[in-house]
Design a protein around this motif. Structure first.
Motif, mmCIF file in Angstrom:
data_model
loop_
_atom_site.group_PDB
_atom_site.id
_atom_site.type_symbol
_atom_site.label_atom_id
_atom_site.label_comp_id
_atom_site.label_asym_id
_atom_site.label_seq_id
_atom_site.Cartn_x
_atom_site.Cartn_y
_atom_site.Cartn_z
ATOM 1 N N VAL A 66 0.838 -1.200 0.000
ATOM 2 C CA VAL A 66 0.000 0.000 0.000
ATOM 3 C C VAL A 66 0.874 1.252 0.000
ATOM 4 C CG1 VAL A 66 -1.622 1.361 1.379
ATOM 5 C CG2 VAL A 66 -1.983 -1.088 1.101
ATOM 6 N N LEU A 67 1.898 1.275 0.858
ATOM 7 C CA LEU A 67 2.775 2.450 0.956
ATOM 8 C C LEU A 67 3.521 2.685 -0.347
ATOM 9 C CD1 LEU A 67 4.310 1.978 4.543
ATOM 10 C CD2 LEU A 67 2.296 3.295 3.869
ATOM 11 N N SER A 68 4.062 1.619 -0.932
ATOM 12 C CA SER A 68 4.825 1.753 -2.165
ATOM 13 C C SER A 68 3.942 2.182 -3.331
ATOM 14 C CB SER A 68 5.530 0.430 -2.485
ATOM 15 O OG SER A 68 6.421 0.587 -3.574
ATOM 16 N N THR A 69 2.729 1.629 -3.403
ATOM 17 C CA THR A 69 1.792 2.042 -4.446
ATOM 18 C C THR A 69 1.388 3.496 -4.245
ATOM 19 O OG1 THR A 69 0.927 -0.218 -4.648
ATOM 20 C CG2 THR A 69 -0.441 1.552 -5.517
ATOM 21 N N GLY A 70 1.169 3.889 -2.981
ATOM 22 C CA GLY A 70 0.869 5.289 -2.687
ATOM 23 C C GLY A 70 2.013 6.203 -3.093
ATOM 24 N N TRP A 71 3.240 5.807 -2.786
ATOM 25 C CA TRP A 71 4.416 6.594 -3.200
ATOM 26 C C TRP A 71 4.479 6.714 -4.719
ATOM 27 C CZ3 TRP A 71 8.479 5.629 -6.439
ATOM 28 C CH2 TRP A 71 9.560 6.506 -6.389
ATOM 29 N N ASN A 72 4.040 5.675 -5.413
ATOM 30 C CA ASN A 72 4.151 5.631 -6.874
ATOM 31 C C ASN A 72 3.224 6.623 -7.573
ATOM 32 O OD1 ASN A 72 5.701 4.381 -8.891
ATOM 33 N ND2 ASN A 72 3.977 3.125 -9.533
#
Length: 298
Positions: free
Chosen positions: A28-34
């Motif tokens: 979730v965090l990495s997708t949000g960062w993306n």
């Protein structure tokens, strides 16, 4: 999708299930960062600030306003999105290495504030978060939050997919490829970058708030750690920032590796060495990520 949804059933013990929750949180965090890094090419190492703000915002709204857990979670994420507006306006005035430095400075400021504001945040002693299902046993608690993280991840992926195929997404990609040329062609680069930044902060804060409700305890040194921001970047780069499932793949690979090294080598810093080596390999041999590299090979 079938494998993810069946994971709580096939997980051999609660520890493996809890590790699955952690990996989903990373996804979730990495997708949000993306939303920011993948679309615009602006690399932020300070997105852990929004992870921490989402987590602490949820906890403080529950503690001081006695709001239900999930109401506090949504409200905290919306407040973080509002906070991200002036921060984004200031930070997006610079590019490249300067933007990276500004993002690091922001997360360090948040760390100092939440560590020093002992009367409100608990300081270095941390803060306990009332769990939304107090009578639930730990295995069932992990199972419920596993599916909540799956739902949040699915929503983030859906929004990313919609933007990727929209005119707005095309404009963001033009900023990533050549911002000056995009601006000269009439793309409102400042406004579009700010929207992407706010969306990114919103999803990262949602991940932080849900983590707070699941874990039940917050520590400012962890919540506002630059390492968390670095993991987001590494996971997205590993899978491929231009691919919908790139951050998810990166989260699975890096998340499993981190859990293994922490289990195998305890409290040593060996997992940091392994993470650094992995990042070096990705940058040297697969600069666009695993998914594009495999596709090109095929």
């Amino acid at each position: 999708a079938a494998l993810i949804l069946s994971f709580p059933t096939i997980a051999p013990n609660p520890y493996i299930l809890s590790a699955g929750v952690v990996i989903l949180n990373y996804a979730v965090l990495s997708t949000g960062w993306n939303f920011m890094g993948g679309f615009t090419g602006y690399i932020s190492l300070g997105h852990a600030a929004y992870f921490g703000l989402g987590a602490y915002g949820t906890a403080l709204l529950i503690k001081y306003l006695a709001l239900p857990g999930f109401v506090a979670w949504i409200l905290a994420a919306l407040l973080v999105a509002v906070i991200a507006i002036p921060i984004g306006i200031a930070a997006l005035r610079v590019r490249g290495a300067s933007f990276v430095i500004v993002s690091i400075a922001f997360v360090l400021i948040m760390l100092l504030v939440f560590q020093s504001w002992r009367e409100v945040t608990g300081g270095s002693e941390g803060l306990n978060v009332p769990r939304p299902f107090p009578g639930m046993l730990r295995p069932e608690h992990h199972r419920v939050f596993f599916y909540l993280f799956v739902a949040l991840l699915a929503f983030a992926l859906l929004v990313w997919w919609i933007i990727d195929r929209s005119k707005f997404g095309t404009a963001l990609k033009s900023i990533r490829e050549d911002e000056d040329k995009a601006q000269s062609l009439g793309v409102p680069t400042t406004r579009y970058k700010l929207i992407a930044y706010i969306l990114s902060a919103l999803f990262v804060s949602l991940g932080g708030g849900l983590y707070a409700l699941w874990f039940g305890y917050l520590d400012p040194i962890f919540q506002f750690s630059i390492l968390i921001g670095s993991y987001m970047v590494l996971m997205a780069l590993l899978g491929g920032v231009r691919n919908l499932f790139g951050p998810l793949l990166g989260a699975v690979v890096v998340g499993v590796a981190l859990e293994y090294f922490k289990l195998e080598f305890g409290d040593t810093q060996f997992h940091l060495i392994a993470t650094g080596i992995l990042l070096g390999i990705v940058v040297l041999f697969m600069p666009d990520g695993v998914i594009p590299a495999v596709r090109n090979l095929v």
